[in-house]
Design a protein around this motif. Structure first.
Motif, PDB file in Angstrom:
ATOM      1  N   LEU A   1     -96.001 -59.664 -68.237  1.00 31.78           N
ATOM      2  CA  LEU A   1     -97.075 -60.654 -68.296  1.00 31.78           C
ATOM      3  C   LEU A   1     -98.194 -60.145 -67.407  1.00 31.78           C
ATOM      4  CD1 LEU A   1     -94.498 -62.271 -69.184  1.00 31.78           C
ATOM      5  CD2 LEU A   1     -95.613 -64.291 -68.254  1.00 31.78           C
ATOM      6  N   ASP A   2     -99.270 -59.706 -68.027  1.00 34.27           N
ATOM      7  CA  ASP A   2    -100.343 -58.997 -67.337  1.00 34.27           C
ATOM      8  C   ASP A   2    -101.569 -59.893 -67.228  1.00 34.27           C
ATOM      9  OD1 ASP A   2    -101.927 -57.004 -66.229  1.00 34.27           O
ATOM     10  OD2 ASP A   2    -102.372 -56.054 -68.155  1.00 34.27           O
ATOM     11  N   LEU A   3    -102.031 -60.101 -66.003  1.00 34.98           N
ATOM     12  CA  LEU A   3    -103.232 -60.890 -65.713  1.00 34.98           C
ATOM     13  C   LEU A   3    -104.180 -59.978 -64.948  1.00 34.98           C
ATOM     14  CD1 LEU A   3    -100.987 -63.759 -64.541  1.00 34.98           C
ATOM     15  CD2 LEU A   3    -102.479 -63.992 -66.531  1.00 34.98           C
ATOM     16  N   PRO A   4    -105.046 -59.235 -65.649  1.00 31.92           N
ATOM     17  CA  PRO A   4    -105.803 -58.162 -65.006  1.00 31.92           C
ATOM     18  C   PRO A   4    -106.948 -58.608 -64.111  1.00 31.92           C
ATOM     19  CG  PRO A   4    -106.341 -58.276 -67.343  1.00 31.92           C
ATOM     20  CD  PRO A   4    -105.214 -59.239 -67.110  1.00 31.92           C
ATOM     21  N   ALA A   5    -107.361 -59.872 -64.191  1.00 40.08           N
ATOM     22  CA  ALA A   5    -108.454 -60.352 -63.341  1.00 40.08           C
ATOM     23  C   ALA A   5    -108.117 -61.756 -62.852  1.00 40.08           C
ATOM     24  CB  ALA A   5    -109.780 -60.363 -64.099  1.00 40.08           C
ATOM     25  N   VAL A   6    -107.845 -61.863 -61.559  1.00 38.38           N
ATOM     26  CA  VAL A   6    -107.364 -63.117 -60.966  1.00 38.38           C
ATOM     27  C   VAL A   6    -108.105 -63.386 -59.663  1.00 38.38           C
ATOM     28  CG1 VAL A   6    -105.373 -64.150 -59.791  1.00 38.38           C
ATOM     29  CG2 VAL A   6    -105.065 -63.038 -62.005  1.00 38.38           C
ATOM     30  N   LYS A   7    -108.335 -64.667 -59.381  1.00 37.82           N
ATOM     31  CA  LYS A   7    -108.792 -65.090 -58.061  1.00 37.82           C
ATOM     32  C   LYS A   7    -107.917 -66.241 -57.582  1.00 37.82           C
ATOM     33  CE  LYS A   7    -113.567 -63.489 -57.790  1.00 37.82           C
ATOM     34  NZ  LYS A   7    -114.957 -63.858 -57.452  1.00 37.82           N
ATOM     35  N   TYR A   8    -107.660 -66.264 -56.291  1.00 36.76           N
ATOM     36  CA  TYR A   8    -106.885 -67.348 -55.701  1.00 36.76           C
ATOM     37  C   TYR A   8    -107.806 -68.532 -55.462  1.00 36.76           C
ATOM     38  CZ  TYR A   8    -103.390 -63.728 -55.066  1.00 36.76           C
ATOM     39  OH  TYR A   8    -102.482 -62.719 -55.292  1.00 36.76           O
ATOM     40  N   THR A   9    -107.372 -69.711 -55.915  1.00 39.96           N
ATOM     41  CA  THR A   9    -108.218 -70.901 -55.869  1.00 39.96           C
ATOM     42  C   THR A   9    -107.796 -71.892 -54.793  1.00 39.96           C
ATOM     43  OG1 THR A   9    -106.832 -71.905 -57.587  1.00 39.96           O
ATOM     44  CG2 THR A   9    -108.803 -70.706 -58.304  1.00 39.96           C
ATOM     45  N   ALA A  10    -106.597 -71.749 -54.272  1.00 34.49           N
ATOM     46  CA  ALA A  10    -106.120 -72.604 -53.183  1.00 34.49           C
ATOM     47  C   ALA A  10    -104.998 -71.868 -52.472  1.00 34.49           C
ATOM     48  CB  ALA A  10    -105.630 -73.957 -53.712  1.00 34.49           C
ATOM     49  N   GLY A  11    -104.810 -72.189 -51.198  1.00 31.75           N
ATOM     50  CA  GLY A  11    -103.754 -71.520 -50.452  1.00 31.75           C
ATOM     51  C   GLY A  11    -103.434 -72.233 -49.155  1.00 31.75           C
ATOM     52  N   GLU A  12    -102.239 -71.969 -48.664  1.00 36.11           N
ATOM     53  CA  GLU A  12    -101.852 -72.501 -47.358  1.00 36.11           C
ATOM     54  C   GLU A  12    -100.730 -71.650 -46.778  1.00 36.11           C
ATOM     55  OE1 GLU A  12    -100.660 -76.515 -47.988  1.00 36.11           O
ATOM     56  OE2 GLU A  12     -98.814 -75.994 -49.039  1.00 36.11           O
ATOM     57  N   ARG A  13    -100.642 -71.644 -45.443  1.00 33.46           N
ATOM     58  CA  ARG A  13     -99.597 -70.901 -44.726  1.00 33.46           C
ATOM     59  C   ARG A  13     -99.207 -71.681 -43.461  1.00 33.46           C
ATOM     60  NH1 ARG A  13    -103.479 -65.840 -42.610  1.00 33.46           N
ATOM     61  NH2 ARG A  13    -105.265 -67.173 -42.117  1.00 33.46           N
ATOM     62  N   PRO A  14     -98.770 -72.931 -43.624  1.00 27.72           N
ATOM     63  CA  PRO A  14     -98.540 -73.804 -42.478  1.00 27.72           C
ATOM     64  C   PRO A  14     -97.164 -73.576 -41.835  1.00 27.72           C
ATOM     65  CG  PRO A  14     -98.065 -74.985 -44.479  1.00 27.72           C
ATOM     66  CD  PRO A  14     -98.541 -73.619 -44.900  1.00 27.72           C
ATOM     67  N   ALA A  15     -96.973 -74.220 -40.690  1.00 25.77           N
ATOM     68  CA  ALA A  15     -95.666 -74.307 -40.039  1.00 25.77           C
ATOM     69  C   ALA A  15     -95.273 -75.785 -40.025  1.00 25.77           C
ATOM     70  CB  ALA A  15     -95.743 -73.753 -38.622  1.00 25.77           C
ATOM     71  N   PRO A  16     -94.662 -76.288 -41.086  1.00 23.99           N
ATOM     72  CA  PRO A  16     -94.460 -77.731 -41.225  1.00 23.99           C
ATOM     73  C   PRO A  16     -93.385 -78.316 -40.337  1.00 23.99           C
ATOM     74  CG  PRO A  16     -93.480 -76.556 -43.069  1.00 23.99           C
ATOM     75  CD  PRO A  16     -94.224 -75.538 -42.272  1.00 23.99           C
ATOM     76  N   SER A  17     -92.429 -77.479 -39.880  1.00 22.65           N
ATOM     77  CA  SER A  17     -91.347 -78.020 -39.054  1.00 22.65           C
ATOM     78  C   SER A  17     -90.668 -76.882 -38.306  1.00 22.65           C
ATOM     79  CB  SER A  17     -90.324 -78.761 -39.925  1.00 22.65           C
ATOM     80  OG  SER A  17     -89.715 -77.873 -40.842  1.00 22.65           O
ATOM     81  N   ALA A  18     -89.838 -77.250 -37.342  1.00 25.53           N
ATOM     82  CA  ALA A  18     -89.086 -76.249 -36.587  1.00 25.53           C
ATOM     83  C   ALA A  18     -87.962 -75.662 -37.432  1.00 25.53           C
ATOM     84  CB  ALA A  18     -88.507 -76.882 -35.327  1.00 25.53           C
ATOM     85  N   ASP A  19     -87.495 -74.470 -37.015  1.00 27.75           N
ATOM     86  CA  ASP A  19     -86.326 -73.828 -37.620  1.00 27.75           C
ATOM     87  C   ASP A  19     -86.508 -73.595 -39.118  1.00 27.75           C
ATOM     88  OD1 ASP A  19     -85.088 -74.123 -35.068  1.00 27.75           O
ATOM     89  OD2 ASP A  19     -84.539 -76.179 -35.619  1.00 27.75           O
ATOM     90  N   ASP A  20     -87.639 -73.071 -39.485  1.00 24.56           N
ATOM     91  CA  ASP A  20     -87.926 -72.839 -40.901  1.00 24.56           C
ATOM     92  C   ASP A  20     -88.767 -71.578 -41.041  1.00 24.56           C
ATOM     93  OD1 ASP A  20     -87.907 -73.223 -43.605  1.00 24.56           O
ATOM     94  OD2 ASP A  20     -88.786 -75.219 -43.558  1.00 24.56           O
ATOM     95  N   ASP A  21     -88.943 -71.126 -42.281  1.00 20.94           N
ATOM     96  CA  ASP A  21     -89.789 -69.968 -42.568  1.00 20.94           C
ATOM     97  C   ASP A  21     -91.211 -70.431 -42.848  1.00 20.94           C
ATOM     98  OD1 ASP A  21     -87.717 -67.848 -42.633  1.00 20.94           O
ATOM     99  OD2 ASP A  21     -86.960 -69.006 -44.340  1.00 20.94           O
ATOM    100  N   VAL A  22     -92.164 -69.603 -42.459  1.00 21.44           N
ATOM    101  CA  VAL A  22     -93.554 -69.842 -42.846  1.00 21.44           C
ATOM    102  C   VAL A  22     -93.724 -69.330 -44.267  1.00 21.44           C
ATOM    103  CG1 VAL A  22     -95.976 -69.317 -42.398  1.00 21.44           C
ATOM    104  CG2 VAL A  22     -94.392 -69.675 -40.481  1.00 21.44           C
ATOM    105  N   MET A  23     -94.129 -70.223 -45.146  1.00 22.96           N
ATOM    106  CA  MET A  23     -94.317 -69.866 -46.548  1.00 22.96           C
ATOM    107  C   MET A  23     -95.801 -69.808 -46.876  1.00 22.96           C
ATOM    108  SD  MET A  23     -91.213 -69.509 -47.371  1.00 22.96           S
ATOM    109  CE  MET A  23     -91.571 -69.072 -49.071  1.00 22.96           C
ATOM    110  N   MET A  24     -96.160 -68.826 -47.678  1.00 27.96           N
ATOM    111  CA  MET A  24     -97.525 -68.709 -48.191  1.00 27.96           C
ATOM    112  C   MET A  24     -97.522 -69.179 -49.638  1.00 27.96           C
ATOM    113  SD  MET A  24     -99.925 -65.296 -48.560  1.00 27.96           S
ATOM    114  CE  MET A  24     -98.724 -64.425 -49.578  1.00 27.96           C
ATOM    115  N   THR A  25     -98.271 -70.221 -49.909  1.00 25.57           N
ATOM    116  CA  THR A  25     -98.385 -70.752 -51.264  1.00 25.57           C
ATOM    117  C   THR A  25     -99.814 -70.565 -51.746  1.00 25.57           C
ATOM    118  OG1 THR A  25     -96.694 -72.411 -50.776  1.00 25.57           O
ATOM    119  CG2 THR A  25     -98.053 -72.772 -52.720  1.00 25.57           C
ATOM    120  N   LEU A  26     -99.959 -69.936 -52.908  1.00 29.09           N
ATOM    121  CA  LEU A  26    -101.276 -69.655 -53.462  1.00 29.09           C
ATOM    122  C   LEU A  26    -101.366 -70.165 -54.896  1.00 29.09           C
ATOM    123  CD1 LEU A  26    -101.603 -65.963 -52.239  1.00 29.09           C
ATOM    124  CD2 LEU A  26    -102.983 -67.879 -51.421  1.00 29.09           C
TER     125      LEU A  26
END
Length: 381
Positions: free
Chosen positions: A334-359
């Motif tokens: 599945l090829d998407l040759p031209a993309v831009k990210y329209t929203a994103g976040e990289r929060p620390a929502p709670s203790a003892d967890d991984d930081v996730m990047m959502t785009l």
């Protein structure tokens, strides 16, 4: 009483919009559920009566809509995928080299040998090298009868390797060819009960790749009408495919700007912005109109570097490609040759967890390829 486990869904492409196709076999489709239905708009009289009753209720519009849910499996939905992209047909694969002598050259990331020249922008599958880095799926950056420059992987020097096969996959891209279908729901435990949906066009295609479990999808339709039938209009049925359904383990790679990226999840949604056309004097649908092809989605990954996230902050263009291969060796890109990210976040929502990047991402027409989305298929040799 009918059981859902005894329902069969089959389809055939229409020759004329909203007309039952006869004299041809229908293709049985593998599904996990469906919600196909007729939609009726009705109006009631506004006359004032002294007995407080409504004089009458009249139908004003009849249409059809609904969805099909599925687990992705190779070859099962190829005709539907082409219709969703509004491409008239899959292109033919190209045998670029077969059991040939080929060199892999790290400098310039290219293969050299004697080839049938591949098409720039398309994808090839390479096999036969002892070094696995030189095998797999690559995008053609430049190609001739003697040299193929690729992206999507880093080649390792290997001179004059023998028994190498290179195939350019058949592909579909976003187009303008609207196709409609007869969709037939057969209640197998009720011998003469069928629902027939006419003029059904694909408005939405969705795919969901989770961190574990099945790769699932959906097709949403807009159409003409539904009728109850006692027998199929076809001459029989072509059996459903038997290829293995795909899971998260079948993701070979997610390429971000042609570089491998580890992800936890990925979604894709294609919206054709269809509309049902109506006229005065008829309660039905005259035809289906098409709008812009909008392709968007999301991806989730463990946050480890600002490199990709900064593309969102700075509005930097990139590309995405999802590489899938089932246990038998059948593959999709599945090829998407031209993309831009329209929203994103990289929060620390709670203790003892991984930081996730959502785009969130949105695709658009590539400046030189003139393609928003391309799907490429590679059947096992």
């Amino acid at each position: 009483m009918s059981d859902t486990s005894r329902v069969q869904l089959a389809y055939v492409a229409e020759s004329s919009f909203g007309v039952q196709k006869t004299g041809k076999k229908l293709q049985v489709l593998r599904i996990t559920g469906e919600s196909l239905k007729q939609d009726v708009a009705a109006s009631q009289s506004n006359e004032i009566r002294s007995d407080r009753q409504i004089t009458s209720i009249r139908r004003s519009r009849i249409t059809a809509s609904g969805g099909i849910n599925f687990e992705l499996s190779y070859g099962t939905y190829d005709e539907m995928l082409a219709a969703a992209l509004m491409d008239s047909a899959w292109s033919s694969p190209v045998e670029v080299a077969k059991n040939a002598t080929v060199s892999a050259v790290a400098s310039g990331n290219k293969f050299t040998g004697t080839f049938t020249a591949p098409t720039v922008g398309e994808w090839i599958k390479v096999s036969g090298f002892t070094n696995v880095a030189n095998n797999g799926y690559f995008k053609v950056v430049a190609g001739s009868t003697s040299e193929i420059t690729v992206s999507g992987g880093t080649l390792v020097d290997k001179a004059s390797a023998t028994g190498i096969t290179i195939t350019q996959g058949g592909s579909i891209v976003n187009g303008t060819a609207l196709e409609t279908f007869n969709l037939e729901r057969k209640y197998e435990d009720l011998t003469t009960e069928l629902s027939l949906f006419l003029g059904m066009a694909i408005n939405n295609l969705s795919l969901n790749v989770p961190v574990e479990g099945e790769i699932t999808g959906g097709l949403e339709f807009l159409g003409h009408s539904e009728s109850s039938e006692t027998a199929s209009g076809g001459t029989g049925y072509d059996a459903a495919t038997t290829t293995e359904h795909m899971t998260a383990l079948d993701v070979q790679n997610l390429l971000e700007n042609q570089a491998a990226m580890s992800i936890r999840s990925f979604t894709l949604n294609l919206n054709n912005n269809l509309r049902q056309r109506a006229i005065v004097g008829s309660s039905g649908v005259l035809s289906i109109g098409s709008g812009r092809c909008i392709v968007s989605g999301t991806l989730e990954a463990y946050y480890a570097s600002k490199t990709i996230y900064d593309k969102y902050l700075n509005g930097t263009a990139t590309a995405l490609a999802l590489l899938l291969q089932d246990p038998a060796g059948n593959g999709y890109v599945l090829d998407l040759p031209a993309v831009k990210y329209t929203a994103g976040e990289r929060p620390a929502p709670s203790a003892d967890d991984d930081v996730m990047m959502t785009l969130s991402w949105a695709a658009h027409a590539h400046a030189t390829e003139n393609v928003t989305i391309r799907i490429v298929r590679f059947p096992v040799a």
